[in-house]
Design an enzyme around this catalytic site. Structure first.
Site, PDB file in Angstrom:
ATOM      1  N   GLY A  37     -15.882  33.959  69.991  1.00 53.09           N
ATOM      2  CA  GLY A  37     -14.629  34.172  70.138  1.00 53.09           C
ATOM      3  C   GLY A  37     -13.881  34.682  68.827  1.00 53.09           C
ATOM      4  CG  LEU A  89     -11.179  30.014  64.627  1.00 52.90           C
ATOM      5  CD1 LEU A  89     -11.302  30.391  63.166  1.00 52.90           C
ATOM      6  CD2 LEU A  89     -10.645  28.680  64.847  1.00 52.90           C
ATOM      7  CB  VAL A 112     -15.905  22.462  76.854  1.00 53.85           C
ATOM      8  CG1 VAL A 112     -16.776  23.059  75.758  1.00 53.85           C
ATOM      9  CG2 VAL A 112     -14.864  23.351  77.348  1.00 53.85           C
ATOM     10  CB  ALA A 166      -8.318  27.073  73.955  1.00 61.63           C
ATOM     11  CE1 TYR A 224      -3.111  26.972  74.297  1.00 60.70           C
ATOM     12  CE2 TYR A 224      -1.219  27.292  73.153  1.00 60.70           C
ATOM     13  CZ  TYR A 224      -2.571  27.334  73.255  1.00 60.70           C
ATOM     14  OH  TYR A 224      -3.311  27.629  72.199  1.00 60.70           O
ATOM     15  CE  LYS A 260      -5.444  23.915  72.160  1.00 64.78           C
ATOM     16  NZ  LYS A 260      -6.762  24.432  71.904  1.00 64.78           N
TER      17      LYS A 260
HETATM   18  N1  LIG Z   1      -5.067  32.977  69.761  1.00 61.81           N
HETATM   19  C1  LIG Z   1      -3.913  32.390  69.150  1.00 61.81           C
HETATM   20  O1  LIG Z   1      -3.020  32.973  68.735  1.00 61.81           O
HETATM   21  C2  LIG Z   1      -3.855  30.802  68.766  1.00 61.81           C
HETATM   22  C3  LIG Z   1      -2.912  30.258  68.420  1.00 61.81           C
HETATM   23  C4  LIG Z   1      -2.874  28.981  67.784  1.00 61.81           C
HETATM   24  C5  LIG Z   1      -3.919  28.089  68.370  1.00 61.81           C
HETATM   25  N2  LIG Z   1      -5.118  28.839  69.022  1.00 61.81           N
HETATM   26  C6  LIG Z   1      -6.141  28.133  69.352  1.00 61.81           C
HETATM   27  O2  LIG Z   1      -7.171  28.436  68.588  1.00 61.81           O
HETATM   28  C7  LIG Z   1      -8.643  28.109  69.323  1.00 61.81           C
HETATM   29  C8  LIG Z   1      -9.225  29.486  69.203  1.00 61.81           C
HETATM   30  O3  LIG Z   1      -8.533  30.510  69.642  1.00 61.81           O
HETATM   31  P1  LIG Z   1      -9.091  32.057  69.883  1.00 61.81           P
HETATM   32  O4  LIG Z   1      -8.262  33.057  69.748  1.00 61.81           O
HETATM   33  O5  LIG Z   1     -10.182  32.205  68.734  1.00 61.81           O
HETATM   34  O6  LIG Z   1      -9.697  32.251  71.350  1.00 61.81           O
HETATM   35  P2  LIG Z   1     -10.763  33.117  72.059  1.00 61.81           P
HETATM   36  O7  LIG Z   1     -11.030  34.287  70.994  1.00 61.81           O
HETATM   37  O8  LIG Z   1     -10.474  33.182  73.273  1.00 61.81           O
HETATM   38  O9  LIG Z   1     -12.157  32.265  71.713  1.00 61.81           O
HETATM   39  C9  LIG Z   1     -12.360  31.091  72.709  1.00 61.81           C
HETATM   40  C10 LIG Z   1     -13.813  30.929  72.978  1.00 61.81           C
HETATM   41  O10 LIG Z   1     -14.159  29.977  73.671  1.00 61.81           O
HETATM   42  C11 LIG Z   1     -14.836  30.214  74.996  1.00 61.81           C
HETATM   43  N3  LIG Z   1     -14.507  29.420  76.033  1.00 61.81           N
HETATM   44  C12 LIG Z   1     -13.224  29.436  76.766  1.00 61.81           C
HETATM   45  N4  LIG Z   1     -13.419  28.482  77.678  1.00 61.81           N
HETATM   46  C13 LIG Z   1     -14.277  27.815  77.665  1.00 61.81           C
HETATM   47  C14 LIG Z   1     -14.963  26.702  78.533  1.00 61.81           C
HETATM   48  N5  LIG Z   1     -14.548  26.072  79.379  1.00 61.81           N
HETATM   49  N6  LIG Z   1     -16.233  26.257  77.884  1.00 61.81           N
HETATM   50  C15 LIG Z   1     -16.791  26.837  76.864  1.00 61.81           C
HETATM   51  N7  LIG Z   1     -16.451  27.987  76.370  1.00 61.81           N
HETATM   52  C16 LIG Z   1     -15.125  28.427  76.504  1.00 61.81           C
HETATM   53  C17 LIG Z   1     -14.411  31.610  74.900  1.00 61.81           C
HETATM   54  O11 LIG Z   1     -15.554  32.110  75.971  1.00 61.81           O
HETATM   55  P3  LIG Z   1     -15.056  33.371  77.113  1.00 61.81           P
HETATM   56  O12 LIG Z   1     -14.119  34.093  76.823  1.00 61.81           O
HETATM   57  O13 LIG Z   1     -16.574  34.015  77.488  1.00 61.81           O
HETATM   58  O14 LIG Z   1     -14.675  32.319  78.298  1.00 61.81           O
HETATM   59  C18 LIG Z   1     -14.433  32.451  73.469  1.00 61.81           C
HETATM   60  O15 LIG Z   1     -15.726  32.509  72.995  1.00 61.81           O
HETATM   61  C19 LIG Z   1      -8.291  27.829  70.672  1.00 61.81           C
HETATM   62  O16 LIG Z   1      -8.455  26.436  70.710  1.00 61.81           O
HETATM   63  C20 LIG Z   1      -6.732  28.120  70.705  1.00 61.81           C
HETATM   64  O17 LIG Z   1      -5.835  27.076  71.583  1.00 61.81           O
HETATM   65  C21 LIG Z   1      -5.140  30.241  69.254  1.00 61.81           C
END
Ligand SMILES: NC(=O)c1ccc[n+]([C@@H]2O[C@H](COP(=O)([O-])OP(=O)(O)OC[C@H]3O[C@@H](n4cnc5c(N)ncnc54)[C@H](OP(=O)(O)O)[C@@H]3O)[C@@H](O)[C@H]2O)c1
Length: 288
Positions: A10, A12, A35, A58, A125, A129
């Site tokens: 992903g 991060l 998860v 997430a 959301y 969280k």
């Molecule tokens: N993006 C933002 O702007 C933002 C802002 C504040 C906080 N956050 C938090 O930061 C964290 C990381 O965000 P990110 O932007 O890096 O997200 P991301 O790029 O979507 O990465 C999430 C990763 O988790 C995997 N995943 C999703 N659902 C899953 C499940 N049920 N079981 C196992 N793996 C799963 C995804 O795989 P697949 O894609 O293959 O499903 C992906 O590899 C999250 O907790 C998010 O809530 C994000």
């Protein structure tokens, strides 16, 4: 340290893999672990016996969460509960990523939120969280809960199909008008900077809740204007209000986080968001 990273491909997750490359890593993608599946979570921890588990997984499509409430709570609340239980069983530290959207940003607020401020989410959301945070907090003390905001990184968010910066650059290159909200203020955060901060944090035993974002704040409109300015791309950028945007989920008007807990342990050296953005644009140029 043996570190298991969930969501390793992903946005991060992939920067965590880079930032922690000198450690013994177990990078797991969604294909390797679900998860929300208790059996899988237990089996993976029993098999790998990590010292640290970092959960970046997430369901963070904010508008979709309003309709898919059960899924939001399964991934964002129930899964962290399973991870906390498994980490407790195997005595592993749990690092869990949460969000600025646990706050409501109400009433014309203009003071950054610190960790002791009371959360009050205004969308599904944020609620899901926050529930995830609470499960971890009451189940397993050896945790780091990291709230962050407006992430963008080289990998791009898999859930959202790219990252915010690339989306705006694409719109500008295609000569499209860009409408952006002026009444949502946040601290956009570059994932390599967040990954570095997590790297330092997990070397300590200062467990607990942390806000970690790049310094400063801006609206999505101001963020977009800076992207276009730094990239030297002319575009028609039109301000709009959140009400005009017609999004399904409510969003906080102000969700700026202060890295107060990080500062208290002497680890808050995150640069201003403008510098991080400039670095991102340089890095993407080098890759082309
Ligand atoms: N993006 C933002 O702007 C933002 C802002 C504040 C906080 N956050 C938090 O930061 C964290 C990381 O965000 P990110 O932007 O890096 O997200 P991301 O790029 O979507 O990465 C999430 C990763 O988790 C995997 N995943 C999703 N659902 C899953 C499940 N049920 N079981 C196992 N793996 C799963 C995804 O795989 P697949 O894609 O293959 O499903 C992906 O590899 C999250 O907790 C998010 O809530 C994000």
């Amino acid at each position: 340290m043996k570190i298991l990273i969930i969501g390793a491909n992903g946005q991060l997750g992939s920067d965590l893999v880079r930032a922690l490359a000198d450690q013994e890593l177990i990078p797991l993608t969604h294909a390797d672990i679900e998860v929300t599946d208790e059996g899988q979570v237990q089996a993976v921890l029993a098999h790998h016996k990590p010292d640290v588990v970092i959960n970046t997984a997430a369901f963070h499509q904010v508008d979709l969460c309003e309709r898919e409430v059960e899924r939001a709570f399964r991934v964002n609340a129930y899964a962290p509960r399973l991870l906390a239980l498994a980490c407790r069983d195997h005595d592993a530290v749990l690092v869990h990523i949460s969000t600025d959207y646990v706050f409501g940003g109400d009433g014309g607020r203009r003071t950054p939120y610190v960790e002791s401020d009371c959360p009050a989410p205004i969308n599904v959301y944020g609620l899901s969280k926050l529930a995830g945070e609470h499960f971890i907090r009451y189940l397993w003390p050896r945790h780091f809960i990291v709230r962050t905001s407006g992430l963008y990184g080289i990998a791009g968010s898999s859930g959202k199909g790219g990252n915010f910066v690339e989306g705006r650059l694409r719109q500008a290159r295609e000569g499209r008008m860009i409408r952006m909200v002026t009444d949502q203020v946040l601290s956009p955060t570059y994932t390599p900077d967040l990954a570095q901060a997590i790297r330092w944090l997990i070397r300590t035993e200062h467990y607990g809740l942390y806000h970690i974002t790049n310094a400063g704040h801006c609206s999505w409109y101001e963020f977009t204007a800076k992207i276009l300015e730094l990239a030297g791309l002319p575009a028609e950028l039109v301000p709009q209000t959140t009400a005009e945007s017609g999004a399904a989920a409510r969003r906080p008007a102000y969700s700026v986080l202060e890295n107060a807990a990080l500062k208290a342990i002497g680890l808050d050296d995150l640069r201003p968001w403008q510098e991080a953005l400039a670095e991102y644009l340089r890095a993407r140029q080098d890759r082309q």
